[in-house]
Design a protein around this motif. Structure first.
Motif, PDB file in Angstrom:
ATOM      1  N   ILE A 166       0.873  -1.183   0.000  1.00  0.00           N
ATOM      2  CA  ILE A 166       0.000   0.000   0.000  1.00  0.00           C
ATOM      3  C   ILE A 166       0.904   1.225   0.000  1.00  0.00           C
ATOM      4  O   ILE A 166       1.988   1.207   0.614  1.00  0.00           O
ATOM      5  N   THR A 226       0.744   5.505   0.373  1.00  0.00           N
ATOM      6  CA  THR A 226      -0.116   6.649   0.706  1.00  0.00           C
ATOM      7  C   THR A 226       0.674   7.954   0.574  1.00  0.00           C
ATOM      8  O   THR A 226       1.899   7.951   0.428  1.00  0.00           O
ATOM      9  N   ARG A 243       1.532   9.863   2.779  1.00  0.00           N
ATOM     10  CA  ARG A 243       2.573   9.906   3.823  1.00  0.00           C
ATOM     11  C   ARG A 243       3.900   9.356   3.308  1.00  0.00           C
ATOM     12  O   ARG A 243       4.965   9.922   3.580  1.00  0.00           O
ATOM     13  N   ASP A 244       3.844   8.253   2.545  1.00  0.00           N
ATOM     14  CA  ASP A 244       5.069   7.647   2.009  1.00  0.00           C
ATOM     15  C   ASP A 244       5.737   8.578   1.002  1.00  0.00           C
ATOM     16  O   ASP A 244       6.963   8.653   0.928  1.00  0.00           O
ATOM     17  N   ARG A 293       7.374  11.469   2.823  1.00  0.00           N
ATOM     18  CA  ARG A 293       8.624  10.967   3.422  1.00  0.00           C
ATOM     19  C   ARG A 293       9.702  10.836   2.345  1.00  0.00           C
ATOM     20  O   ARG A 293      10.859  11.196   2.548  1.00  0.00           O
ATOM     21  N   THR A 337       4.480   0.339   1.620  1.00  0.00           N
ATOM     22  CA  THR A 337       4.558  -0.520   2.811  1.00  0.00           C
ATOM     23  C   THR A 337       4.146  -1.918   2.387  1.00  0.00           C
ATOM     24  O   THR A 337       3.067  -2.097   1.795  1.00  0.00           O
ATOM     25  N   GLU A 355       4.052  -4.842   4.424  1.00  0.00           N
ATOM     26  CA  GLU A 355       3.283  -5.625   5.411  1.00  0.00           C
ATOM     27  C   GLU A 355       1.945  -4.925   5.633  1.00  0.00           C
ATOM     28  O   GLU A 355       1.834  -4.042   6.494  1.00  0.00           O
ATOM     29  N   VAL A 356       0.961  -5.296   4.841  1.00  0.00           N
ATOM     30  CA  VAL A 356      -0.310  -4.573   4.873  1.00  0.00           C
ATOM     31  C   VAL A 356      -1.271  -5.208   5.890  1.00  0.00           C
ATOM     32  O   VAL A 356      -1.500  -6.423   5.852  1.00  0.00           O
ATOM     33  N   ILE A 357      -1.803  -4.374   6.768  1.00  0.00           N
ATOM     34  CA  ILE A 357      -2.824  -4.834   7.711  1.00  0.00           C
ATOM     35  C   ILE A 357      -4.173  -4.763   6.995  1.00  0.00           C
ATOM     36  O   ILE A 357      -4.518  -3.715   6.438  1.00  0.00           O
ATOM     37  N   ARG A 371      -1.353   3.416  13.580  1.00  0.00           N
ATOM     38  CA  ARG A 371      -1.035   4.788  13.137  1.00  0.00           C
ATOM     39  C   ARG A 371      -1.083   4.915  11.609  1.00  0.00           C
ATOM     40  O   ARG A 371      -0.148   5.411  10.963  1.00  0.00           O
ATOM     41  N   PHE A 372      -2.142   4.370  10.999  1.00  0.00           N
ATOM     42  CA  PHE A 372      -2.384   4.590   9.571  1.00  0.00           C
ATOM     43  C   PHE A 372      -3.866   4.848   9.379  1.00  0.00           C
ATOM     44  O   PHE A 372      -4.659   4.659  10.309  1.00  0.00           O
ATOM     45  N   ARG A 373      -4.246   5.330   8.199  1.00  0.00           N
ATOM     46  CA  ARG A 373      -5.625   5.792   7.974  1.00  0.00           C
ATOM     47  C   ARG A 373      -6.356   5.042   6.869  1.00  0.00           C
ATOM     48  O   ARG A 373      -7.402   5.476   6.412  1.00  0.00           O
ATOM     49  N   HIS A 374      -5.765   3.920   6.451  1.00  0.00           N
ATOM     50  CA  HIS A 374      -6.392   3.144   5.364  1.00  0.00           C
ATOM     51  C   HIS A 374      -6.322   1.653   5.660  1.00  0.00           C
ATOM     52  O   HIS A 374      -5.281   1.185   6.129  1.00  0.00           O
ATOM     53  N   ILE A 375      -7.413   0.931   5.354  1.00  0.00           N
ATOM     54  CA  ILE A 375      -7.395  -0.531   5.520  1.00  0.00           C
ATOM     55  C   ILE A 375      -8.066  -1.211   4.323  1.00  0.00           C
ATOM     56  O   ILE A 375      -9.259  -0.989   4.079  1.00  0.00           O
ATOM     57  N   PRO A 376      -7.303  -2.028   3.593  1.00  0.00           N
ATOM     58  CA  PRO A 376      -7.937  -2.827   2.537  1.00  0.00           C
ATOM     59  C   PRO A 376      -8.801  -3.923   3.176  1.00  0.00           C
ATOM     60  O   PRO A 376      -8.453  -4.458   4.230  1.00  0.00           O
TER      61      PRO A 376
END
Ligand code: AMP
Length: 173
Positions: A81, A83, A85-86, A89, A108, A110-112, A131-136
């Motif tokens: 994923i 975002t 943020r990445d 950075r 990233t 290792e996706v939760i 501490r992330f704002r997206h979930i598949p």
């Protein structure tokens, strides 16, 4: 490289932090699940290829008005994923080269993930703890959708408005 997709850790038995109890107070009445939110916002997920440049990714995000994309390989499997943020950075680290880097460089791996029956409260807990704002949302192998923290808040606000309306109707008759 194909990345592993970790199952969400939704253990609630441990001590709750202050923010968790606030979340609980806000959403504990809701029976909604990830699927309820997806039914309302839609199941479409915007994705890019690992080899796509960050320049291309920013264009995709701009075109669709979104802050994250899934990275999928040629077989349609999620490998990461990526975002805003990445990308921020990336520019902070490498101001001159980031546009030419690839999605695979900054994503990233290792996706939760959640499943369609994951409760709304657990989605929020997972985002807060990770501490992330997206979930598949995965339904077996199938990518059923992607939920942002904004989608959760919007959905819950609608529910609260509906509950308030029902209460008002009960009082007024
Ligand atoms: P976000 O707050 O969603 O913009 O993401 C913050 C950081 O967490 C970025 O490095 C993202 O790549 C990463 N991230 C976003 N969503 C997830 C997720 N579901 N699982 C793991 N990492 C994520």
């Amino acid at each position: 490289m194909v990345s592993k997709s970790k199952k969400p850790h939704f253990g609630h038995e441990s001590m709750h932090t202050h923010s968790q109890s606030v979340e609980a107070a806000v959403v504990e009445q809701s029976k909604a699940t990830a699927e309820s939110i997806l039914s309302s916002k839609g199941h479409d997920v915007i994705s890019v290829r690992p080899t796509d440049t960050i320049h291309k990714v920013t264009e995709v995000m701009k075109e669709h008005g979104i802050g994250s994309v899934l990275v999928k390989d040629q077989n349609g499997h999620m490998v990461g994923i990526l975002t805003e943020r990445d990308i921020v950075r990336g520019f902070a680290d490498e101001p001159d080269d980031t546009f030419d880097e690839t999605a695979a460089d900054l994503m990233t791996k290792e996706v939760i993930t959640a499943t369609p029956d994951t409760p709304l409260l657990d989605l929020l807990r997972s985002m807060s703890e990770g501490r992330f704002r997206h979930i598949p949302v995965l339904d077996g192998e199938h990518i059923a959708g992607l939920i942002s923290i904004g989608d959760v808040v919007k959905f819950r606000l609608r529910e609260l408005e509906y509950e308030a309306l029902k209460l008002k109707q009960m009082i007024v008759g």
